[in-house]
Design a protein around this motif. Structure first.
Motif, mmCIF file in Angstrom:
data_model
loop_
_atom_site.group_PDB
_atom_site.id
_atom_site.type_symbol
_atom_site.label_atom_id
_atom_site.label_comp_id
_atom_site.label_asym_id
_atom_site.label_seq_id
_atom_site.Cartn_x
_atom_site.Cartn_y
_atom_site.Cartn_z
ATOM 1 N N ASN A 1 48.270 36.841 34.973
ATOM 2 C CA ASN A 1 47.410 37.674 34.127
ATOM 3 C C ASN A 1 45.945 37.266 34.200
ATOM 4 O O ASN A 1 45.052 38.115 34.272
ATOM 5 C CB ASN A 1 47.878 37.605 32.672
ATOM 6 N N GLN A 2 45.692 35.964 34.166
ATOM 7 C CA GLN A 2 44.324 35.492 34.010
ATOM 8 C C GLN A 2 43.673 34.970 35.289
ATOM 9 O O GLN A 2 42.454 35.077 35.440
ATOM 10 C CB GLN A 2 44.275 34.396 32.940
ATOM 11 N N LEU A 3 44.473 34.405 36.187
ATOM 12 C CA LEU A 3 43.888 33.843 37.401
ATOM 13 C C LEU A 3 44.042 34.773 38.605
ATOM 14 O O LEU A 3 43.074 35.059 39.306
ATOM 15 C CB LEU A 3 44.514 32.479 37.710
ATOM 16 N N LEU A 4 45.257 35.251 38.840
ATOM 17 C CA LEU A 4 45.479 36.130 39.987
ATOM 18 C C LEU A 4 44.758 37.461 39.830
ATOM 19 O O LEU A 4 44.036 37.901 40.723
ATOM 20 C CB LEU A 4 46.976 36.368 40.182
ATOM 21 N N LEU A 5 44.941 38.116 38.678
ATOM 22 C CA LEU A 5 44.425 39.468 38.503
ATOM 23 C C LEU A 5 42.974 39.511 38.025
ATOM 24 O O LEU A 5 42.323 40.549 38.135
ATOM 25 C CB LEU A 5 45.306 40.250 37.525
ATOM 26 N N LYS A 6 42.442 38.400 37.514
ATOM 27 C CA LYS A 6 41.093 38.438 36.953
ATOM 28 C C LYS A 6 40.106 37.460 37.587
ATOM 29 O O LYS A 6 38.921 37.758 37.659
ATOM 30 C CB LYS A 6 41.144 38.174 35.445
ATOM 31 N N LYS A 7 40.565 36.303 38.047
ATOM 32 C CA LYS A 7 39.611 35.277 38.466
ATOM 33 C C LYS A 7 39.628 34.998 39.964
ATOM 34 O O LYS A 7 38.627 35.160 40.646
ATOM 35 C CB LYS A 7 39.854 33.984 37.686
ATOM 36 N N TYR A 8 40.760 34.555 40.486
ATOM 37 C CA TYR A 8 40.814 34.110 41.872
ATOM 38 C C TYR A 8 41.241 35.196 42.851
ATOM 39 O O TYR A 8 40.903 35.133 44.028
ATOM 40 C CB TYR A 8 41.792 32.936 42.015
ATOM 41 N N GLY A 9 42.011 36.140 42.392
ATOM 42 C CA GLY A 9 42.600 37.112 43.298
ATOM 43 C C GLY A 9 41.644 38.195 43.742
ATOM 44 O O GLY A 9 40.640 38.486 43.099
ATOM 45 N N THR A 10 41.958 38.800 44.880
ATOM 46 C CA THR A 10 41.263 39.979 45.383
ATOM 47 C C THR A 10 42.322 41.033 45.680
ATOM 48 O O THR A 10 43.521 40.790 45.528
ATOM 49 C CB THR A 10 40.492 39.657 46.674
ATOM 50 N N LYS A 11 41.879 42.203 46.116
ATOM 51 C CA LYS A 11 42.843 43.263 46.416
ATOM 52 C C LYS A 11 43.758 42.893 47.576
ATOM 53 O O LYS A 11 44.833 43.480 47.748
ATOM 54 C CB LYS A 11 42.119 44.580 46.709
ATOM 55 N N ILE B 1 58.374 22.058 46.270
ATOM 56 C CA ILE B 1 58.256 23.509 46.103
ATOM 57 C C ILE B 1 57.105 23.791 45.146
ATOM 58 O O ILE B 1 57.127 23.347 43.988
ATOM 59 C CB ILE B 1 59.557 24.132 45.561
ATOM 60 N N VAL B 2 56.097 24.492 45.629
ATOM 61 C CA VAL B 2 54.954 24.869 44.802
ATOM 62 C C VAL B 2 55.426 25.872 43.753
ATOM 63 O O VAL B 2 56.090 26.859 44.086
ATOM 64 C CB VAL B 2 53.833 25.492 45.663
ATOM 65 N N ASP B 3 55.066 25.654 42.499
ATOM 66 C CA ASP B 3 55.477 26.576 41.441
ATOM 67 C C ASP B 3 54.893 27.969 41.650
ATOM 68 O O ASP B 3 55.573 28.982 41.462
ATOM 69 C CB ASP B 3 55.031 26.055 40.069
ATOM 70 N N PHE B 4 53.615 28.028 42.029
ATOM 71 C CA PHE B 4 52.960 29.322 42.196
ATOM 72 C C PHE B 4 51.907 29.184 43.290
ATOM 73 O O PHE B 4 51.145 28.217 43.303
ATOM 74 C CB PHE B 4 52.285 29.759 40.885
ATOM 75 N N ALA B 5 51.880 30.127 44.220
ATOM 76 C CA ALA B 5 50.945 30.071 45.341
ATOM 77 C C ALA B 5 50.206 31.393 45.484
ATOM 78 O O ALA B 5 50.779 32.460 45.275
ATOM 79 C CB ALA B 5 51.686 29.749 46.634
ATOM 80 N N MET B 6 48.919 31.301 45.839
ATOM 81 C CA MET B 6 48.098 32.479 46.135
ATOM 82 C C MET B 6 47.491 32.331 47.525
ATOM 83 O O MET B 6 47.027 31.252 47.898
ATOM 84 C CB MET B 6 46.938 32.609 45.145
ATOM 85 N N MET B 7 47.495 33.434 48.266
ATOM 86 C CA MET B 7 46.913 33.445 49.608
ATOM 87 C C MET B 7 45.957 34.623 49.738
ATOM 88 O O MET B 7 46.337 35.769 49.502
ATOM 89 C CB MET B 7 48.008 33.594 50.672
ATOM 90 N N ASN B 8 44.718 34.341 50.099
ATOM 91 C CA ASN B 8 43.790 35.390 50.534
ATOM 92 C C ASN B 8 42.933 34.802 51.635
ATOM 93 O O ASN B 8 43.446 34.472 52.690
ATOM 94 C CB ASN B 8 42.981 35.977 49.371
ATOM 95 N N GLY B 9 41.614 34.622 51.410
ATOM 96 C CA GLY B 9 40.802 33.942 52.417
ATOM 97 C C GLY B 9 41.073 32.459 52.464
ATOM 98 O O GLY B 9 40.705 31.780 53.425
#
Length: 300
Positions: A82-92, A106-114
């Motif tokens: 809600n707060q990091l992926l969709l509002k702060k760190y994430g992009t489309k 095992i990483v609890d949560f991972a984000m990949m973009n640039g």
């Protein structure tokens, strides 16, 4: 929002509320229209909801209660979305994963973009016993690594992890649950090919080697893994990181649908990794009335 006497809530009831957000509960509803476990949990609620209330009304109340009084891993993960992926760190173009295997961890949560970001969650119910080993593993693949902790635990964790690791604190303040970046993660521009290979599927590591070298190694299939691992060891780290992110972002993910998902359910929807049509069907079923005068009040 309806009010109720929180003093009457036991730890067992709060744990039961958290179980309402499990994959199994939603899988049963989607596959079999089986609401039995959710009916049992709703039967324990005293939210003051009407007989026309939907399952979604109950889930919203349960999530609010957990956010205030029982901040379990589900709440942490859901608020990262809600707060990091969709509002702060994430992009489309960002793709997110609920759990991502790296080495022996095992990483609890991972984000990949640039760049890649790893989030390790430590609730007030957890201990830091394995944290240093986990962060060591994550730093061998991810560009930035964070530990996400309850605000009451910050002093302990700030001294426990080294300065390369970012720290995010979760707190409940003025009727809202908030995530604040206490310390920024330092950038890591090295990638360990041996660990990276274990994160990749066969088609992915073949694609990386083929894109970089123009062809795959001329070896039998049973030797391909080791041959590709050796080849990846010759790719410059920044180039390897870029190729890795390109491949991972091709994986199927429900990330793109999350903005249109009820904010209380985003983590379980990401975990289930449903198609858009199945997600829509599941949410539609959750808006059915519970007819709460007939809710099950004994465990099935």
């Amino acid at each position: 929002m309806a009010t109720f006497d929180t003093a009457k809530l036991s730890k067992d009831q709060l744990r039961n509320f958290s179980s309402a957000f499990s994959r199994a509960v939603f899988s049963d509803i989607l596959a079999h229209s089986d609401f039995s476990h959710l009916d049992w949990i709703c039967g324990q609620c005293n939210f003051g909801l009407s007989d026309r209330s939907s399952y979604m009304d109950y889930l919203i109340q349960m999530y609010d209660t957990l956010s205030r009084y029982y901040r379990c891993e589900y709440v942490f993960k859901n608020e990262i979305i809600n707060q990091l992926l969709l509002k702060k760190y994430g992009t489309k173009d960002t793709i997110a994963f609920n759990e991502f295997k790296v080495g022996d961890s095992i990483v609890d949560f991972a984000m990949m973009n640039g760049e890649s970001k790893a989030f390790e969650i430590k609730t007030s119910f957890d201990t830091p016993r394995r944290l240093r080993k986990q962060m060591c593993d994550y730093r061998r693949v991810f560009n930035r690594c964070y530990v996400v902790v309850d605000a009451d635990e910050i002093e302990h964790y700030a001294s426990y992890v080294d300065d390369t690791i970012g720290i995010i604190i979760l707190k409940y303040e003025k009727g809202r649950i908030l995530l604040d970046e206490y310390r920024t993660a330092l950038d890591n521009d090295t990638v360990d090919p041996d660990v990276l290979m274990k994160c990749l599927r066969t088609n992915e590591y073949k694609s990386i080697v083929s894109k970089h070298f123009g062809t795959l190694p001329a070896v039998p299939d049973f030797e391909m893994y080791n041959a590709c691992k050796e080849q990846m060891g010759h790719i410059e780290p920044k180039a390897l990181n870029h190729l890795f992110l390109q491949e991972i972002k091709n994986r199927k993910s429900a990330t793109g649908y999350l903005k249109n998902t009820p904010k209380e359910l985003r983590q379980v929807m990401l975990s289930l990794n449903l198609t858009k049509s199945k997600q829509d069907l599941l949410i539609k079923r959750l808006y059915h009335s519970t007819n709460n005068s007939n809710l099950c009040i004994t465990r099935i």
